[in-house]
Design a protein around this motif. Structure first.
Motif, PDB file in Angstrom:
ATOM      1  N   GLN A 100       0.651  -1.374  -0.172  1.00 16.84           N
ATOM      2  CA  GLN A 100      -0.148   0.183   0.000  1.00 16.84           C
ATOM      3  C   GLN A 100       0.806   0.836   0.078  1.00 16.84           C
ATOM      4  OE1 GLN A 100      -3.292   0.099   0.029  1.00 16.84           O
ATOM      5  NE2 GLN A 100      -3.052  -1.981  -1.150  1.00 16.84           N
ATOM      6  N   CYS A 101       0.653   2.019  -0.775  1.00 16.90           N
ATOM      7  CA  CYS A 101       1.577   3.527  -1.237  1.00 16.90           C
ATOM      8  C   CYS A 101       1.260   4.405   0.558  1.00 16.90           C
ATOM      9  CB  CYS A 101       0.920   4.325  -2.486  1.00 16.90           C
ATOM     10  SG  CYS A 101       1.393   3.540  -4.072  1.00 16.90           S
ATOM     11  N   ARG A 102       2.190   4.753   0.472  1.00 22.20           N
ATOM     12  CA  ARG A 102       2.226   5.823   1.780  1.00 22.20           C
ATOM     13  C   ARG A 102       3.418   7.031   2.025  1.00 22.20           C
ATOM     14  NH1 ARG A 102       4.023   1.189   6.654  1.00 22.20           N
ATOM     15  NH2 ARG A 102       2.191  -0.003   6.159  1.00 22.20           N
ATOM     16  N   GLY A 103       2.656   8.035   2.335  1.00 21.89           N
ATOM     17  CA  GLY A 103       3.388   9.881   1.965  1.00 21.89           C
ATOM     18  C   GLY A 103       5.361   9.283   1.972  1.00 21.89           C
ATOM     19  N   GLY A 104       5.472  10.331   1.871  1.00 26.12           N
ATOM     20  CA  GLY A 104       6.791   9.676   1.725  1.00 26.12           C
ATOM     21  C   GLY A 104       7.870  11.245   0.301  1.00 26.12           C
ATOM     22  N   LEU A 105       9.133  11.208   0.843  1.00 31.72           N
ATOM     23  CA  LEU A 105       9.706  11.795   0.086  1.00 31.72           C
ATOM     24  C   LEU A 105      10.894  10.681  -0.961  1.00 31.72           C
ATOM     25  CD1 LEU A 105      12.203  14.078   1.724  1.00 31.72           C
ATOM     26  CD2 LEU A 105       9.213  14.813   0.601  1.00 31.72           C
ATOM     27  N   THR A 106      10.738  10.840  -2.502  1.00 31.85           N
ATOM     28  CA  THR A 106      11.624   9.760  -3.058  1.00 31.85           C
ATOM     29  C   THR A 106      12.884   9.580  -3.000  1.00 31.85           C
ATOM     30  OG1 THR A 106      12.895  11.998  -4.356  1.00 31.85           O
ATOM     31  CG2 THR A 106      10.321  10.838  -5.454  1.00 31.85           C
ATOM     32  N   GLN A 107      13.342   8.477  -3.393  1.00 36.80           N
ATOM     33  CA  GLN A 107      14.472   8.268  -2.671  1.00 36.80           C
ATOM     34  C   GLN A 107      14.738   6.551  -4.339  1.00 36.80           C
ATOM     35  OE1 GLN A 107      14.802   5.031   0.909  1.00 36.80           O
ATOM     36  NE2 GLN A 107      12.076   5.499   0.731  1.00 36.80           N
ATOM     37  N   ILE A 108      14.979   7.869  -5.328  1.00 38.32           N
ATOM     38  CA  ILE A 108      15.823   7.162  -6.359  1.00 38.32           C
ATOM     39  C   ILE A 108      17.164   6.746  -6.151  1.00 38.32           C
ATOM     40  CG2 ILE A 108      16.663   8.075  -8.579  1.00 38.32           C
ATOM     41  CD1 ILE A 108      13.505   9.636  -8.439  1.00 38.32           C
ATOM     42  N   GLY A 109      17.829   8.445  -5.682  1.00 36.98           N
ATOM     43  CA  GLY A 109      19.563   7.530  -5.242  1.00 36.98           C
ATOM     44  C   GLY A 109      19.684   5.929  -4.517  1.00 36.98           C
ATOM     45  N   ARG A 110      18.780   5.687  -4.001  1.00 38.84           N
ATOM     46  CA  ARG A 110      18.517   4.015  -3.269  1.00 38.84           C
ATOM     47  C   ARG A 110      18.496   3.284  -4.560  1.00 38.84           C
ATOM     48  NH1 ARG A 110      16.730   3.987   2.886  1.00 38.84           N
ATOM     49  NH2 ARG A 110      17.510   1.789   1.684  1.00 38.84           N
ATOM     50  N   VAL A 111      17.677   3.231  -5.235  1.00 39.32           N
ATOM     51  CA  VAL A 111      17.346   2.817  -6.134  1.00 39.32           C
ATOM     52  C   VAL A 111      18.444   2.473  -7.700  1.00 39.32           C
ATOM     53  CG1 VAL A 111      16.271   2.220  -8.723  1.00 39.32           C
ATOM     54  CG2 VAL A 111      15.187   2.989  -6.744  1.00 39.32           C
ATOM     55  N   LEU A 112      19.337   3.733  -8.106  1.00 40.79           N
ATOM     56  CA  LEU A 112      20.395   3.728  -8.860  1.00 40.79           C
ATOM     57  C   LEU A 112      21.509   2.957  -7.732  1.00 40.79           C
ATOM     58  CD1 LEU A 112      20.309   7.547 -10.015  1.00 40.79           C
ATOM     59  CD2 LEU A 112      19.680   5.337 -11.566  1.00 40.79           C
ATOM     60  N   GLU A 113      21.516   2.945  -6.986  1.00 37.72           N
ATOM     61  CA  GLU A 113      23.009   2.641  -5.562  1.00 37.72           C
ATOM     62  C   GLU A 113      22.672   0.668  -5.547  1.00 37.72           C
ATOM     63  OE1 GLU A 113      24.475   2.598  -1.542  1.00 37.72           O
ATOM     64  OE2 GLU A 113      22.958   3.801  -1.740  1.00 37.72           O
ATOM     65  N   HIS A 114      20.860   0.321  -5.759  1.00 41.84           N
ATOM     66  CA  HIS A 114      21.244  -0.631  -5.649  1.00 41.84           C
ATOM     67  C   HIS A 114      21.265  -1.285  -6.791  1.00 41.84           C
ATOM     68  CE1 HIS A 114      18.845  -4.951  -5.166  1.00 41.84           C
ATOM     69  NE2 HIS A 114      17.943  -4.597  -6.523  1.00 41.84           N
ATOM     70  N   ALA A 115      20.755  -0.873  -7.528  1.00 42.39           N
ATOM     71  CA  ALA A 115      20.840  -1.718  -9.457  1.00 42.39           C
ATOM     72  C   ALA A 115      22.227  -1.786  -9.458  1.00 42.39           C
ATOM     73  CB  ALA A 115      19.553  -0.648 -10.123  1.00 42.39           C
ATOM     74  N   THR A 116      23.719  -0.747  -9.695  1.00 42.41           N
ATOM     75  CA  THR A 116      24.587  -1.120  -9.902  1.00 42.41           C
ATOM     76  C   THR A 116      25.703  -1.611  -8.939  1.00 42.41           C
ATOM     77  OG1 THR A 116      25.048   1.815  -9.645  1.00 42.41           O
ATOM     78  CG2 THR A 116      26.241   0.711  -9.044  1.00 42.41           C
ATOM     79  N   ARG A 117      24.397  -2.036  -7.463  1.00 46.28           N
ATOM     80  CA  ARG A 117      25.238  -3.170  -6.467  1.00 46.28           C
ATOM     81  C   ARG A 117      24.803  -4.466  -6.584  1.00 46.28           C
ATOM     82  NH1 ARG A 117      24.488  -1.435  -2.184  1.00 46.28           N
ATOM     83  NH2 ARG A 117      22.128  -2.179  -1.950  1.00 46.28           N
TER      84      ARG A 117
END
Length: 228
Positions: A100-117
């Motif tokens: 379920q979606c919840r309010g919050g800020l974006t975390q695109i940096g963590r997405v890119l970090e995970h994809a790299t790892r």
């Protein structure tokens, strides 16, 4: 004197090996796709549509090697979830519908970090990022995107809506990873279906498969091809 026990045992082994040889071996999926979704509060309608459409990604790649998808999502106060790699549409849908979606800020940096790892551990063919806004500093994201691009992982960034900051940042992420950027309308499930299907085909069959898909279907698939 013939050892009947040994003869019987040998016969059973032979029969077992013959049966095993006739049993089809499930091929490993040839494409690996990270499917990253913004699960903050504004995204619930699109999340629900993606749940319904994600099966098309698997169906489109069945004849060209199959697809493994890893769902990644963020929401709320620093929640960031990485799901297991899955190769069945029903398994992915079960996991998506539990969120379920919840309010919050974006975390695109963590997405890119995970994809790299992840791709340093085992080759990832493409990253899909679906979101409507970007609330992080763009320069660090560009640095991360450049590192992902050096590893040969294109990011296909699909923006819902027309937030200007997101447009500028998403375009740069796509450019630096040698991927593609495209927008879609909040009310168009067809557009999102086309985009997800096209990237799944790319992740499994590469650019030639995407080009062929674009020639046959046109539309958004051809737009993605021209950007790569």
């Amino acid at each position: 004197m013939v050892n009947r026990l040994t003869t019987s045992s040998d016969s059973e082994v032979v029969q077992f090996l013959q049966k095993a040889a006739r049993t089809p071996v499930a091929a490993k999926p040839s494409g690996r796709l990270i499917f990253a979704l913004d699960a903050t509060a504004s995204r619930q309608p699109t999340w629900d549509r993606a749940c319904q459409l994600q099966g098309d990604m698997f169906a489109a790649t069945a004849d060209i090697g199959g697809l493994a998808v890893q769902l990644v999502w963020y929401r709320g106060y620093g929640e960031f979830q990485v799901e297991p790699w899955l190769s069945q549409a029903a398994d992915l849908q079960r996991r998506m519908t539990a969120v379920q979606c919840r309010g919050g800020l974006t975390q695109i940096g963590r997405v890119l970090e995970h994809a790299t790892r992840e791709t340093r551990l085992h080759r990832v063919n493409a990253l899909v990022l679906v979101g409507d806004c970007l609330e992080e500093a763009v320069d660090p994201l560009c640095q991360q995107a450049g590192q992902l691009g050096l590893l040969g992982v294109p990011a296909f960034v699909f923006q819902e809506g027309n937030d200007l900051d997101a447009t500028l940042g998403f375009r740069e992420i796509a450019r630096l990873t040698r991927g593609a950027y495209c927008t879609f309308d909040r009310g168009s499930a067809r557009q999102l279906r086309e985009l997800l299907t096209a990237v799944a085909i790319y992740a499994t069959g590469g650019r030639p498969a995407l080009e062929e898909f674009g020639r046959r279907h046109g539309g958004l698939a051809r737009q993605l091809t021209r950007q790569l």
